[in-house]
Design a protein around this motif. Structure first.
Motif, PDB file in Angstrom:
ATOM      1  N   GLY A 318       0.795  -1.218   0.000  1.00 25.51           N
ATOM      2  CA  GLY A 318       0.000   0.000   0.000  1.00 25.51           C
ATOM      3  C   GLY A 318       0.826   1.265   0.000  1.00 25.51           C
ATOM      4  N   THR A 319       2.154   1.131   0.020  1.00 28.16           N
ATOM      5  CA  THR A 319       3.040   2.293  -0.013  1.00 28.16           C
ATOM      6  C   THR A 319       3.245   2.749  -1.456  1.00 28.16           C
ATOM      7  N   ARG A 344      -0.772   0.445 -10.561  1.00 26.40           N
ATOM      8  CA  ARG A 344      -0.631  -0.458  -9.413  1.00 26.40           C
ATOM      9  C   ARG A 344      -1.999  -0.768  -8.820  1.00 26.40           C
ATOM     10  N   MET A 345      -2.908   0.207  -8.864  1.00 23.20           N
ATOM     11  CA  MET A 345      -4.280  -0.059  -8.441  1.00 23.20           C
ATOM     12  C   MET A 345      -4.929  -1.085  -9.367  1.00 23.20           C
ATOM     13  N   VAL A 346      -4.657  -0.968 -10.658  1.00 20.69           N
ATOM     14  CA  VAL A 346      -5.191  -1.936 -11.627  1.00 20.69           C
ATOM     15  C   VAL A 346      -4.711  -3.347 -11.270  1.00 20.69           C
ATOM     16  N   ASP A 347      -3.416  -3.476 -10.978  1.00 20.08           N
ATOM     17  CA  ASP A 347      -2.875  -4.793 -10.604  1.00 20.08           C
ATOM     18  C   ASP A 347      -3.552  -5.333  -9.348  1.00 20.08           C
ATOM     19  N   VAL A 371      -8.715 -11.134   0.614  1.00 18.18           N
ATOM     20  CA  VAL A 371      -9.239 -10.138  -0.335  1.00 18.18           C
ATOM     21  C   VAL A 371      -9.593  -8.848   0.399  1.00 18.18           C
ATOM     22  N   SER A 372     -10.145  -8.958   1.591  1.00 20.67           N
ATOM     23  CA  SER A 372     -10.474  -7.762   2.376  1.00 20.67           C
ATOM     24  C   SER A 372      -9.220  -6.962   2.694  1.00 20.67           C
ATOM     25  N   ARG A 373      -8.140  -7.654   3.034  1.00 19.97           N
ATOM     26  CA  ARG A 373      -6.878  -6.955   3.298  1.00 19.97           C
ATOM     27  C   ARG A 373      -6.348  -6.311   2.017  1.00 19.97           C
ATOM     28  N   THR A 374      -6.548  -6.967   0.887  1.00 17.19           N
ATOM     29  CA  THR A 374      -6.112  -6.391  -0.386  1.00 17.19           C
ATOM     30  C   THR A 374      -6.892  -5.119  -0.702  1.00 17.19           C
ATOM     31  N   LEU A 378      -5.734  -1.255  -1.645  1.00 13.91           N
ATOM     32  CA  LEU A 378      -6.300  -0.448  -2.724  1.00 13.91           C
ATOM     33  C   LEU A 378      -6.763   0.909  -2.217  1.00 13.91           C
ATOM     34  N   ASP A 379      -7.412   0.928  -1.060  1.00 15.77           N
ATOM     35  CA  ASP A 379      -7.894   2.187  -0.487  1.00 15.77           C
ATOM     36  C   ASP A 379      -6.740   3.123  -0.146  1.00 15.77           C
ATOM     37  N   ARG A 380      -5.658   2.566   0.353  1.00 20.90           N
ATOM     38  CA  ARG A 380      -4.512   3.414   0.712  1.00 20.90           C
ATOM     39  C   ARG A 380      -3.833   3.989  -0.528  1.00 20.90           C
ATOM     40  N   LEU A 381      -3.726   3.179  -1.570  1.00 18.67           N
ATOM     41  CA  LEU A 381      -3.162   3.693  -2.818  1.00 18.67           C
ATOM     42  C   LEU A 381      -4.043   4.800  -3.387  1.00 18.67           C
ATOM     43  N   PHE A 382      -5.352   4.596  -3.332  1.00 22.47           N
ATOM     44  CA  PHE A 382      -6.274   5.608  -3.851  1.00 22.47           C
ATOM     45  C   PHE A 382      -6.148   6.908  -3.059  1.00 22.47           C
ATOM     46  N   SER A 383      -6.081   6.814  -1.748  1.00 24.64           N
ATOM     47  CA  SER A 383      -5.961   8.024  -0.919  1.00 24.64           C
ATOM     48  C   SER A 383      -4.670   8.776  -1.237  1.00 24.64           C
TER      49      SER A 383
END
Length: 547
Positions: A318-319, A344-347, A371-374, A378-383
């Motif tokens: 998520g970094t 990276r979000m796409v991946d 999947v929930s952890r994944t 995704l949320d951290r990358l988006f933020s």
């Protein structure tokens, strides 16, 4: 005129010169930022192409630091080899000398016309590009005006006994002259401004030709410090290109320094005017440095790779890896960084979809939590991407870049929504199926697997649309959405027939419909990228975007 008045005038005139250079740089960035980045991207293949691209782009931008930031967007993460990146910097150093060559002639008479013409273009221009070019023209006029004012202010200094006595103390020690001019170039963030000031001093007779050439060396050193210091940020990879550029300049200065007198003797025979001598020496120095170092660049690159090894990436997925804050002042570079992070979000979404596909066949409940952890990743990358895009100075964006920013943000938002659907809907359905020991019929499972496969294919197609703005791929994505809708209708119709015939089981029946519904919602989010591009091109009207 008192010494205080002279200093105030000098500071104001130097500030006007720097502001003119800034206006030219920002105007060109707004008008052609994306095009200049494309030129560099295409050219970063061979040393000669990279050299010429760096020369051309920097001549227009009048900033080797801006060029260095653009190059950094390609070299980050090893996307482009360090050898052509160093060649770009050699070309950039030569590019900064060309505007100095032009301004070394007496062109002060045209600054009123440039300022007036630029003002008219800026106020009356019908397109944003014309307005930006008007800004560039005003900047050039202000540069010429500042040079005219500098020469007028410096001229009385020539007869000042105090200045002459001070220079008599400094001139015998060329190292002090190198240091002073290097500090000025570093503070000004512009070798152009430093060289123009040195030429003004030489033209007014405040310094002799020998001192002017020595100060030219210092200005070259000082200007190479800017990209080196702006490249620092904890990652040694960022230091490779700017440090290599600085090291080549240092070596060039060390070799040239003891040869100043014979060089001055030869160059004086071509053009003895002090201003022209400084400009010609500046150009000659950078041309010679480029000619000497362009061949051994692979060897230099090898040393830089050893001195600045790649830092291990953070293990936390998520970094962010590409959101370089140093690039925020160069919108085209910052947008490129954001787009790479969106990939990276796409991946991440692709990994979630593949797990979802498996979990309707397998009974591994632990993968639901995975999947929930994944989705948290995704949320951290988006933020991080959203904060990065909001940090870009929107006032510096041209129309194309503003649209690009909007497209990147919209795609990231859609990916984040897809992740939420997978996490909060599909995974809930998968967990329910596993806990209640439900088995989907074979034909229904095949339909769901087929829909997942289509989504994975469309996800990659949407990423291609975002990165390359390809209308053909956008048309295909929109048409594929219609086919996906037909597929969803066929599945629903088949299910209704099973209900009528009594072959569908209650819990399993509702589960199938819920899964198909959520997959359709995911498809709508993915396909919106194609709709957006076609709408912008005029091929698709907003009224057709209803699902």
């Amino acid at each position: 005129m008192s010494a205080t008045s002279v200093l105030i005038n000098l500071f104001g005139e130097i500030a006007l010169l720097l502001w003119g250079i800034n206006m030219v740089n920002s105007g060109v960035q707004r008008a052609f930022g994306s095009d200049l980045r494309w030129i560099l991207g295409v050219a970063l293949r061979t040393r000669l192409q990279a050299f010429l691209a760096g020369l051309g782009v920097t001549t227009v931008l009048q900033s080797s630091t801006a060029t260095a930031l653009m190059v950094a967007s390609f070299t980050a993460g090893g996307a482009v080899d360090i050898v052509p990146a160093l060649a770009v910097m050699l070309g950039a150093n030569v590019g900064t000398t060309l505007i100095v060559q032009v301004l070394s002639f007496d062109v002060s008479l045209i600054f009123p016309a440039l300022i007036f013409g630029g003002f008219v273009a800026y106020r009356r221009g019908r397109t944003s590009r014309i307005k930006d070019l008007g800004r560039v023209t005003i900047g050039l006029g202000l540069m010429l005006l500042s040079l005219h004012l500098l020469s007028e202010t410096i001229r009385p200094i020539e007869s000042s006994k105090v200045i002459k006595d001070l220079l008599a103390v400094i001139a015998p020690d060329p190292l002090i002259l190198v240091l002073l001019s290097a500090i000025f170039a570093w503070l000004a963030h512009s070798s152009v401004a430093a060289l123009l000031f040195i030429m003004s001093l030489a033209g007014a007779g405040v310094i002799d030709a020998h001192s002017a050439l020595v100060m030219v060396l210092g200005a070259n050193l000082g200007s190479s410090l800017n990209p080196l210091l702006e490249g620092t940020g904890g990652d040694p990879v960022k230091l490779r290109v700017p440090f290599g550029n600085f090291a080549m300049r240092v070596i060039g200065c060390l070799v040239t320094f003891p040869l100043i007198d014979p060089i001055l003797s030869v160059m004086s025979g071509f053009d003895p005017h002090p201003e022209r001598l400084a400009a010609n020496f500046h150009t000659l120095f950078n041309l010679v440095v480029a000619a000497i170092f362009i061949l051994p660049l692979p060897w230099i690159a090898g040393l830089l790779l050893k001195v600045f090894p790649e830092k291990l990436r953070a293990s936390d997925p998520g970094t962010p890896q590409y959101l370089d804050k140093d690039a925020l002042d160069t919108p085209s570079v910052a947008l490129s960084n954001a787009a790479r992070e969106v990939l990276r979000m796409v991946d991440t979404v692709e990994a979630m979809l593949r797990s979802s596909q498996d979990l309707f066949r397998e009974d591994d409940i632990s993968r639901v939590d995975q999947v929930s952890r994944t989705d948290d990743v995704l949320d951290r990358l988006f933020s991080a991407i959203r904060r990065y895009l909001s940090s870009i100075n929107h006032e510096t964006l041209n129309e194309t870049e503003a649209k690009r920013l909007s497209d990147i943000l919209a795609f990231a938002i859609n990916l984040e929504h897809v992740g939420d659907i997978i996490d909060k809907n599909l995974m809930e359905l998968a967990a329910k199926r596993i806990k209640n020991h439900l088995r989907l019929p074979k034909d229904s499972l095949e339909d769901i697997t087929n829909m997942h496969a289509k989504l994975l294919e469309h996800l990659q197609l949407a990423a291609s649309v975002l990165m390359f703005q390809d209308l053909g791929s956008a048309r295909r994505l929109v048409s594929e959405k219609e086919r996906f809708r037909d597929l969803e209708r066929a599945v629903a119709q088949k299910h209704l027939e099973q209900l009528r015939s009594g072959r569908a089981v209650g819990d399993t029946s509702a589960l199938q419909l819920d899964i198909v519904r959520d997959l359709k919602r995911i498809e709508a989010h993915i396909a919106s990228t194609g709709h957006s591009l076609l709408e912008q091109s005029g091929e698709l009207k907003p009224s057709r975007l209803t699902s």
